[in-house]
Scaffold this active site. Sequence first.
Site, short mmCIF file in Angstrom:
data_model
loop_
_atom_site.label_atom_id
_atom_site.label_comp_id
_atom_site.label_asym_id
_atom_site.label_seq_id
_atom_site.Cartn_x
_atom_site.Cartn_y
_atom_site.Cartn_z
N GLY A 87 0.83 -1.19 0.00
CA GLY A 87 0.00 0.00 0.00
C GLY A 87 0.88 1.24 0.00
O GLY A 87 2.05 1.19 -0.36
N GLU A 91 5.99 3.90 1.99
CA GLU A 91 6.77 5.04 1.51
C GLU A 91 7.11 6.02 2.62
O GLU A 91 8.14 6.68 2.56
CB GLU A 91 6.06 5.74 0.35
CG GLU A 91 4.85 6.54 0.74
CD GLU A 91 4.12 7.14 -0.46
OE1 GLU A 91 3.31 8.06 -0.22
OE2 GLU A 91 4.34 6.71 -1.59
N CYS A 117 4.00 -6.43 -2.26
CA CYS A 117 3.64 -5.22 -3.00
C CYS A 117 4.67 -4.11 -2.80
O CYS A 117 5.80 -4.23 -3.22
CB CYS A 117 2.23 -4.79 -2.61
SG CYS A 117 1.47 -3.60 -3.71
N HIS A 118 4.30 -3.01 -2.14
CA HIS A 118 5.23 -1.92 -1.86
C HIS A 118 6.00 -2.13 -0.55
O HIS A 118 6.85 -1.32 -0.21
CB HIS A 118 4.49 -0.58 -1.80
CG HIS A 118 4.07 -0.08 -3.16
ND1 HIS A 118 3.03 -0.65 -3.87
CD2 HIS A 118 4.55 0.91 -3.93
CE1 HIS A 118 2.88 -0.02 -5.01
NE2 HIS A 118 3.80 0.93 -5.08
N TYR A 137 5.62 -5.15 -6.18
CA TYR A 137 4.81 -4.53 -7.22
C TYR A 137 5.78 -3.98 -8.27
O TYR A 137 6.81 -3.41 -7.92
CB TYR A 137 3.93 -3.42 -6.62
CG TYR A 137 2.97 -2.87 -7.64
CD1 TYR A 137 1.88 -3.62 -8.06
CD2 TYR A 137 3.18 -1.62 -8.22
CE1 TYR A 137 1.03 -3.15 -9.03
CE2 TYR A 137 2.32 -1.13 -9.19
CZ TYR A 137 1.24 -1.91 -9.59
OH TYR A 137 0.38 -1.43 -10.55
#
Length: 193
Positions: A87, A91, A117-118, A137
């Site tokens: 998600g 980050e 994923c992230h 991802y």
Amino acid sequence: MKKILLLAGDFVEDYEVMVPFQMLQMVGYEVHAVCPGKKPGDTVKTAIHDFEGDQTYSEKRGHNFVINYDFDKVNTADYAGLVVPGGRAPEYLRLNSRLLEIVREFNAAKKPIAAVCHGPQILVSAGVLKGCTCTAYPAVKPDVVDAGATWADTNETFTNAVVDGNLVTAPAWPAHPAWIAAFIKMLGGKISV
């Protein structure tokens, strides 16, 4: 009971936090979901990412996910493994120095780490991917490669998981069956009918 640590934050991907949290509990693990700056009982907002034929995933508001353990009390020696959902949360979570230390401690102890994923953005920032083979991802590929890892391509349906040493990675939530099964196997558990 073996304990698993799960890292969460606002706009973590809904399925990537909820499904592992529930599946790992289902097979008998105690899962501590933590978030920097949040206490047990606080919630994080989730985001639902979907693959609808656009150039990238779409995003919709998801559920509220309840944090059940205090991030400031985490002692990695208490845990058998680590889950890093994707998600948008990774980050900014990777800016937290203690969170990166936690990842490094798990890796140094060769404890299983599952990232999807992230989520590998956090592994990149923790500096634990050099020399590894992993996936994520596809938009995270430049970060993974720049971190010194070998990129493993995703399959067409994003349902594959990649195991390398103590690390299991996957491209997105469609890979949950392969990703979580591989993680449980790394933990020494079995899934059978």
